[in-house]
Structures are given as structure tokens and as C-alpha cells.
Design a protein around this motif. Structure first.
Motif, PDB file in Angstrom:
ATOM      1  N   GLU A  47       0.828  -1.209   0.000  1.00  0.00           N
ATOM      2  CA  GLU A  47       0.000   0.000   0.000  1.00  0.00           C
ATOM      3  C   GLU A  47       0.861   1.258   0.000  1.00  0.00           C
ATOM      4  N   ALA A  78     -12.176   9.449   0.465  1.00  0.00           N
ATOM      5  CA  ALA A  78     -11.571   9.174   1.767  1.00  0.00           C
ATOM      6  C   ALA A  78     -10.464   8.126   1.640  1.00  0.00           C
ATOM      7  N   ALA A  79     -10.713   7.095   0.815  1.00  0.00           N
ATOM      8  CA  ALA A  79      -9.697   6.050   0.617  1.00  0.00           C
ATOM      9  C   ALA A  79      -8.447   6.623  -0.046  1.00  0.00           C
ATOM     10  N   ILE A  80      -8.641   7.493  -1.045  1.00  0.00           N
ATOM     11  CA  ILE A  80      -7.487   8.096  -1.726  1.00  0.00           C
ATOM     12  C   ILE A  80      -6.696   8.972  -0.768  1.00  0.00           C
ATOM     13  N   GLU A  81      -7.405   9.715   0.049  1.00  0.00           N
ATOM     14  CA  GLU A  81      -6.711  10.596   0.995  1.00  0.00           C
ATOM     15  C   GLU A  81      -5.922   9.796   2.012  1.00  0.00           C
ATOM     16  N   ARG A  82      -6.510   8.652   2.444  1.00  0.00           N
ATOM     17  CA  ARG A  82      -5.752   7.795   3.373  1.00  0.00           C
ATOM     18  C   ARG A  82      -4.538   7.201   2.669  1.00  0.00           C
ATOM     19  N   ALA A  83      -4.778   6.713   1.425  1.00  0.00           N
ATOM     20  CA  ALA A  83      -3.700   6.052   0.694  1.00  0.00           C
ATOM     21  C   ALA A  83      -2.610   7.028   0.272  1.00  0.00           C
ATOM     22  N   SER A  84      -2.953   8.291   0.124  1.00  0.00           N
ATOM     23  CA  SER A  84      -1.950   9.268  -0.312  1.00  0.00           C
ATOM     24  C   SER A  84      -1.220   9.911   0.861  1.00  0.00           C
ATOM     25  N   SER A  91      -3.369   9.291  -8.532  1.00  0.00           N
ATOM     26  CA  SER A  91      -4.280   9.459  -7.396  1.00  0.00           C
ATOM     27  C   SER A  91      -4.626  10.934  -7.199  1.00  0.00           C
ATOM     28  N   THR A 103     -16.689   7.962  -0.298  1.00  0.00           N
ATOM     29  CA  THR A 103     -15.913   6.813   0.184  1.00  0.00           C
ATOM     30  C   THR A 103     -14.592   6.694  -0.562  1.00  0.00           C
ATOM     31  N   ARG A 104     -14.657   6.827  -1.881  1.00  0.00           N
ATOM     32  CA  ARG A 104     -13.436   6.717  -2.682  1.00  0.00           C
ATOM     33  C   ARG A 104     -12.465   7.850  -2.365  1.00  0.00           C
ATOM     34  N   ARG A 153      -8.281  12.417  -7.253  1.00  0.00           N
ATOM     35  CA  ARG A 153      -8.770  13.172  -6.095  1.00  0.00           C
ATOM     36  C   ARG A 153      -9.344  14.520  -6.548  1.00  0.00           C
TER      37      ARG A 153
END
Length: 555
Positions: free
Chosen positions: A172, A333-339, A183, A330-331, A187
Motif C-alpha cells: 500500500e 476518503a480512501a485516496i486521501e488515506r492512501a496518499s 491518485s 468513500t473513494r 482526487r
């Protein structure tokens, strides 16, 4: 421990009902008599893969049933609880294999899967096959044996899980680095789309109200005209319908004085007149509220146009807009966490630290077990005609670690005093491998909590004094747990607490295996046969009696 074994129509066995005793039992017989078939049946009962070839020729199915005694609170009791099977004083296991290959299994009457049965089997018996020593040449078998001896099997599983978690976190973090630009673009697009959705401010209840208002406003002129025309007909024109109905009701009421049959009819018409009056009042109020409002109509049409355009743009119906917006959030939030590289690096560091902690504990347990197992096997080698030989367990670092821990396990042996230990696969001859393998199996079994140990001709390739040592070792092991051994060596069989003879006979053209429980006199004959082959003399009987006599005196 195993108390009873019932076998029906399995390979060469038509029907066997066996009762097992404690201690060390030997299963002997001529080559090809079917000694290993009994252990194959036990292996099938405890989770081995089923095959239609196991069903005796001409039969519809094979059936194996076993009765085991176990200690309350042990591993078997926990397994029963985990699998929602009521415990009993004994453990009843049954397996059926049909001629078509389908198999079924039951524990205490409850059906279980093959995987469940195999897990239970590992708790009640440990079976060492004829070629078990060959498995010791594989590094995975060496590692698993060491972990079992160290009591580290569960810890090794935890290490494997921690390794997978670490590798996932690492992937990840690496994906966040390599896909950062893509990403960022995604975003940006999601933020723009969510802003667009926020400006739309779609609400299902409001959407329904807008559509209803639009219908009313779009047809306001027609509604006003229609309501006016209805009022005119009912109350304003000459003659007005409501007035005429009221007059007609009065006229019939007067006539009813002359004929009572008209009274119900007059009442019905009078009631209709009352309802018409109420309808006129409601219709007048409705018409008075109606008005032409071009601005309100234009606002409704603008709102409907905006929602329709949004729906077409993103290929959803108005009812699906809220679900689409939730998916975007949701997507995003996932991108922000992953980035968030800092957060990902922290998460990776945490699971890596967890892996290293568990792996370090596993390494320490392996080091302690490697020292004790190495010393014990080395001592056993001296008795097994390998004087001066040494057995060691090498633990070479595997940096930064693997799914199996921080080291690679390697069994090392030196057959002679002045040799440096080298990998078992490169040094040991066939005979040496058999002896070393047997020593490892017996010593490793001593550290296990399994109540029944089974050895299937693991003494192949040895004889003489070495065979006597093996027999003594198995007898000593039998004082701690139940030991079953298929053997062709008289020195091993003579050390057994009890002995069965396996033979073959032909019945009705079919070859069948038979089992005889040997009394002292029969044991002398069987040991003599094992010593002398086909021609048994008084000398061989005397030798057999001496072997058994020495055993009886020394036991």
C-alpha cells in the motif's frame, strides 16, 4: 488413546473388529500380508484423502470406525467445543467411502468436513509412514518438525499472519508512491464532482415535491377553467345542478306523504344534494387558491432541468444520485488515506515491528529447541551404530525475514567425529538416513502431547544391535503413550508389550487380510518365523523364546 477400530470392506479387509491395549504394540506378518492396510485405515479415519480404490472390490462402500479415550480439558475437548459437538466420555469417529469416491465423516454422531477431521486427527494420533525419513530432506519438513518439538506451531502461524500484514502495508505504501500522480488527478476530479453534487443539493423528498408542483403549475390555466366550469354547472348556471337536485328531493318528499315507498328514494336524493353542496364549497375554495404563477413554474422547470442534466451526465437515475455521491465520498476518503505517506509509513512500521517481535520470540524458541533436539539426536546416533556422529540444527539468518521467520532451518549431520556437519540431504546414506530419521521421529514424538503414536516400517534398513536399540526406545516411548509399530524386525517385535500377526487367506476366490492376537506361545512362533524365515527349527524357537524371555525378565 485408540481403544477400538472397526473396518468393513477396506482394500483387502472384509471385516475386522480390533481392540487395542496400552503400551507398545507390534504388528507383524509376512511381506504383502497387509500390515500397512490397518494403518492406512487408521489414517483414512483421521483425515487422509479418500479414494474409491479403498473400497474392497465388489462392495458398495468401505467403513472405518474408531473409539478413542481422551483426557478432559485437553486439545480434543477444546476441538469438540469449537466445532459445537457435545463431548462424551469417549470419542467416536466414523468415516464412510463409497465406491464412487464420495466420502462422509462423523464425530460423536455429528457430520464433519474432511478438514475438520484432519484437524482432530492431529490431536489424537501421529502417524509416521514408511518414507517419513525421506521427508526430512525437505527444508519445510525440517522447520515444521523443529517448531513442533519447540511447541511453537501456533506462534509460527502468528508469525506468518504478521508477515502477510506487513507485506500488505508495504504494498500500500509503495503503491501510494508510484501512483501518486494518478491518485492526485482522481482526487481532484472527485472533489470537483462532490462540489457539483453539493451545489445541486439533491433531496428525494424535495425532488418529489418539485415534480408535483410542476404538474400543478404547468396546468394552472386548465385547472382554473375546469374548476370554474364545474362550479357554474353545479351552482351558478340556470338551472344549477345542485339547485335542481335540492328541488327534486323536496318534491319527492311531498309525494311520499301519499306513498311511503318514495321516502327512501327521497332521502337518498336529499343526501346527494348535501354532498353536492359540500363539493361546491370545496371546489370554490380550490378555485380561489389557484393562480397563474409563471415565475414559480419557471423555477420548477429550472430545478428539474438541473437534476435531469446531472443524472444524464453521470448515467444514473435521480433515485441513484445519493448512492453515487456516497461512493464518491468513500473513494475520496480512501485516496486521501492512501496518499498520506506519513500515515502509511507509520502503519507499515507498526506491523513490521509486530512481525519482528513475534519472529524474535519464535527464533528464541527455535534456538532452545535446536540445542536440545540436536543433543538428543546426537546421543541416539551413538546407539544406532553411528559412533562419533553429530547432529545439529542450523539456523541461518534470513534478513529481513520471511513468512516463516527470521531464519532458515537446516538439519546438519556429521557421520564421523572429524567431519564438519553438513546438510542432511548431502551427507547421509540411505541406511544412515533411516537411522537418523528414526531417532528424530522417536525423540520428537516424546515431546508431543499426542496420545497415540504410529510407526509404519520406519525401521527399514537397520538390523542387529541397532534394531534392539530401536525396540528399546519404542518400549520406553510406550510407557508414556500408546505406540503402534508395523515392523519386520524380531528385535523390535520382541520388545513390544503385545503383538498381532497379520496374514492373508483366500475365501471364495477373494484374498482377505486377517489379524490374530498372539498369546505368549504364539509370539514365540511368530518371532521364530521372523528370525528363521520359512523353515522354523527348535533352535530358532529357542532363540525367539530367549528374546522374549530376556524381555520378560528385563521389563
Amino acid at each position: 488413546m485408540l481403544r477400538r477400530l472397526t473396518i468393513r470392506d477396506f482394500v483387502l479387509v472384509d471385516r475386522l473388529d480390533l481392540e487395542f491395549s496400552e503400551g507398545f504394540g507390534a504388528l507383524t506378518g509376512e511381506t504383502g500380508a497387509g500390515k500397512s492396510i490397518l494403518l492406512d485405515a487408521l489414517s483414512l479415519l483421521l483425515g487422509d484423502r479418500a479414494d474409491s480404490a479403498m473400497v474392497r472390490a465388489g462392495c458398495e462402500r468401505a467403513e472405518i470406525a474408531g473409539t478413542f479415550e481422551f483426557v478432559d480439558g485437553g486439545g480434543v475437548h477444546a476441538w469438540l467445543a469449537d466445532n459445537d459437538i457435545a463431548p462424551d466420555e469417549i470419542l467416536l469417529v466414523r468415516r464412510i467411502v463409497e465406491s464412487g469416491g464420495r466420502s462422509r465423516a462423523y464425530v460423536n454422531g455429528s457430520p464433519v468436513t474432511a478438514a475438520q477431521l484432519k484437524a482432530l486427527g492431529e490431536l489424537v494420533a501421529d502417524i509416521h509412514g514408511q518414507h517419513a525419513h525421506q521427508a526430512l530432506l525437505r527444508s519445510d519438513a525440517q522447520r515444521e518438525l523443529l517448531d513442533t518439538h519447540a511447541g511453537s506451531t501456533l506462534l509460527a502461524r502468528d508469525v506468518a499472519q504478521a508477515w502477510r500484514a506487513w507485506q500488505q502495508a508495504k504494498r500500500e505504501r509503495e503503491e501510494a508512491v508510484t501512483q501518486g500522480e494518478a491518485s492526485a488527478r482522481e482526487r481532484e476530479m472527485l472533489v470537483w464532482q462532490l462540489n457539483e453534487a453539493e451545489a445541486l443539493a439533491f433531496d428525494p423528498a424535495g425532488w418529489q415535491q418539485t415534480n408535483e408542483s410542476h404538474q400543478r403549475l404547468a396546468h394552472a390555466a386548465g385547472l382554473i377553467d375546469g374548476a370554474g366550469a364545474a362550479l357554474a354547472s353545479l351552482d351558478e348556471d340556470e338551472p344549477a345542478i345542485a339547485t335542481e337536485v335540492e328541488r327534486l328531493a323536496g318534491r319527492l318528499a311531498e309525494l311520499a306523504r301519499f306513498d311511503a315507498q318514495l321516502s327512501p328514494i327521497a332521502e337518498l336524493i336529499a343526501g346527494a344534494g348535501i354532498q353536492l353542496g359540500e363539493a361546491v364549497a370545496e371546489l370554490r375554495r380550490y378555485r380561489d387558491r389557484l393562480e397563474l404563477d409563471p415565475e414559480a413554474l419557471a423555477e420548477c422547470e429550472r430545478r428539474i432541468g438541473a437534476v435531469t442534466q446531472f443524472s444524464r451526465k453521470y448515467r444514473v437515475s435521480p433515485d441513484e444520485i445519493l448512492g453515487l455521491v456516497d461512493a464518491w465520498r468513500t473513494r475520496l476518503a480512501a485516496i486521501e488515506r492512501a496518499s498520506d505517506l506519513q500515515l502509511l509509513e507509520l502503519a507499515e512500521a507498526e506491523v513490521a515491528a509486530r512481525y519482528r517481535e513475534l519472529a524474535s520470540r519464535l527464533s528464541e524458541q527455535r534456538r532452545r529447541a535446536a540445542r536440545t533436539l540436536g543433543a538428543q539426536v546426537t546421543d541416539a546416533m551413538q546407539e544406532l551404530a553411528m559412533a562419533g556422529g553429530r547432529f545439529e540444527i542450523g539456523l541461518s539468518a534470513a534478513d529481513p525475514g520471511t513468512i516463516h521467520g527470521l531464519e532458515v532451518v537446516d538439519f546438519l549431520v556429521a557421520a564421523n567425529p572429524h567431519q564438519e556437519p553438513r546438510p542432511l540431504a548431502k551427507v547421509a546414506s540411505g541406511g544412515e538416513l533411516s537411522r537418523i530419521g528414526l531417532a528424530i521421529q522417536v525423540i520428537a514424538s516424546e515431546a508431543q502431547a499426542v496420545p497415540t503414536l504410529v510407526f509404519d516400517e520406519v525401521d527399514v534398513g537397520i538390523g542387529g544391535r541397532v534394531a534392539e536399540v530401536v525396540g528399546r526406545r519404542l518400549r520406553e516411548l510406550g510407557r508414556r503413550c500408546q505406540v503402534l509399530c508395523v515392523t519386520h524386525l524380531p528385535q523390535v517385535a520382541a520388545r513390544a508389550d503385545w503383538q498381532w500377526q497379520i496374514s492373508k487367506e483366500t475365501v471364495g476366490g477373494a484374498t482377505l487380510s486377517r489379524v490374530a492376537v498372539l498369546d505368549p506361545a504364539a509370539r514365540i512362533e511368530e518371532i521364530a518365523r521372523m528370525l528363521g524365515g520359512e523353515r522354523i527349527t527348535d533352535t530358532t524357537r529357542s532363540h525367539a523364546a530367549e528374546m522374549l524371555g530376556v524381555e520378560q525378565v528385563g521389563s
